[in-house]
Design a protein around this motif. Structure first.
Motif, PDB file in Angstrom:
ATOM      1  N   LYS A  32       0.753  -1.395   0.059  1.00  0.00           N
ATOM      2  CA  LYS A  32       0.132  -0.156  -0.061  1.00  0.00           C
ATOM      3  C   LYS A  32       0.771   1.239  -0.079  1.00  0.00           C
ATOM      4  O   LYS A  32       0.682   2.180  -0.713  1.00  0.00           O
ATOM      5  N   THR A  33       1.931   1.108   0.673  1.00  0.00           N
ATOM      6  CA  THR A  33       2.879   2.465   0.862  1.00  0.00           C
ATOM      7  C   THR A  33       3.438   2.482  -0.318  1.00  0.00           C
ATOM      8  O   THR A  33       3.762   3.613  -0.889  1.00  0.00           O
ATOM      9  N   LEU A  34       3.700   1.534  -0.974  1.00  0.00           N
ATOM     10  CA  LEU A  34       4.712   1.613  -2.118  1.00  0.00           C
ATOM     11  C   LEU A  34       3.782   2.058  -3.337  1.00  0.00           C
ATOM     12  O   LEU A  34       4.340   2.971  -4.249  1.00  0.00           O
ATOM     13  N   ALA A  35       2.559   1.783  -3.283  1.00  0.00           N
ATOM     14  CA  ALA A  35       1.584   2.269  -4.610  1.00  0.00           C
ATOM     15  C   ALA A  35       1.349   3.718  -3.883  1.00  0.00           C
ATOM     16  O   ALA A  35       1.281   4.629  -4.965  1.00  0.00           O
ATOM     17  N   THR A  38       4.445   5.711  -5.083  1.00  0.00           N
ATOM     18  CA  THR A  38       4.472   5.696  -6.721  1.00  0.00           C
ATOM     19  C   THR A  38       3.729   6.872  -7.441  1.00  0.00           C
ATOM     20  O   THR A  38       4.068   7.421  -8.302  1.00  0.00           O
ATOM     21  N   THR A  39       2.377   6.586  -6.912  1.00  0.00           N
ATOM     22  CA  THR A  39       1.331   7.533  -7.645  1.00  0.00           C
ATOM     23  C   THR A  39       1.992   8.819  -7.196  1.00  0.00           C
ATOM     24  O   THR A  39       1.713   9.839  -8.140  1.00  0.00           O
ATOM     25  N   ALA A  40       2.142   9.434  -6.154  1.00  0.00           N
ATOM     26  CA  ALA A  40       2.554  10.767  -5.837  1.00  0.00           C
ATOM     27  C   ALA A  40       3.698  10.932  -6.739  1.00  0.00           C
ATOM     28  O   ALA A  40       3.823  12.068  -7.291  1.00  0.00           O
ATOM     29  N   VAL A  41       4.868  10.210  -6.819  1.00  0.00           N
ATOM     30  CA  VAL A  41       5.829  10.245  -7.620  1.00  0.00           C
ATOM     31  C   VAL A  41       5.642  10.815  -9.235  1.00  0.00           C
ATOM     32  O   VAL A  41       5.902  11.599  -9.754  1.00  0.00           O
ATOM     33  N   ALA A  47       3.009  16.843 -13.028  1.00  0.00           N
ATOM     34  CA  ALA A  47       2.848  18.304 -12.763  1.00  0.00           C
ATOM     35  C   ALA A  47       3.825  19.150 -13.162  1.00  0.00           C
ATOM     36  O   ALA A  47       3.793  20.250 -13.998  1.00  0.00           O
ATOM     37  N   VAL A  48       5.121  18.701 -12.872  1.00  0.00           N
ATOM     38  CA  VAL A  48       6.501  19.417 -13.108  1.00  0.00           C
ATOM     39  C   VAL A  48       6.553  19.515 -14.580  1.00  0.00           C
ATOM     40  O   VAL A  48       6.910  20.517 -15.258  1.00  0.00           O
TER      41      VAL A  48
END
Length: 68
Positions: A32-35, A38-41, A47-48
């Motif tokens: 869950k943390t990895l997903a 990864t979504t945030a990255v 966005a950048v």
């Protein structure tokens, strides 16, 4: 002149033992943390990319206005 201990390479077996020991110390994230991370990255990367594209267009139009 120089210290011969610094120039000698460690045997590969001890290097791999050290590497294995370091990997055991790592706290690997759960699925869950990895997903989530990864979504945030991916979101931040998109966005950048959009910000850079918009700035590029604005600068391009500004230069074309000044030159042409």
């Amino acid at each position: 002149m120089g210290d011969s201990a610094k120039t000698e390479k460690a045997p590969k077996k001890s290097w791999f033992k050290g590497l294995k020991a370091e990997f055991k110390k790592v706290i690997w994230p759960d699925r869950k943390t990895l997903a989530t991370e990864t979504t945030a990255v991916v979101a931040v990367s998109i966005a950048v990319g959009i910000i850079i594209a918009v700035l590029d267009l604005v600068i391009q139009y500004g230069l074309n206005f000044l030159i042409g």
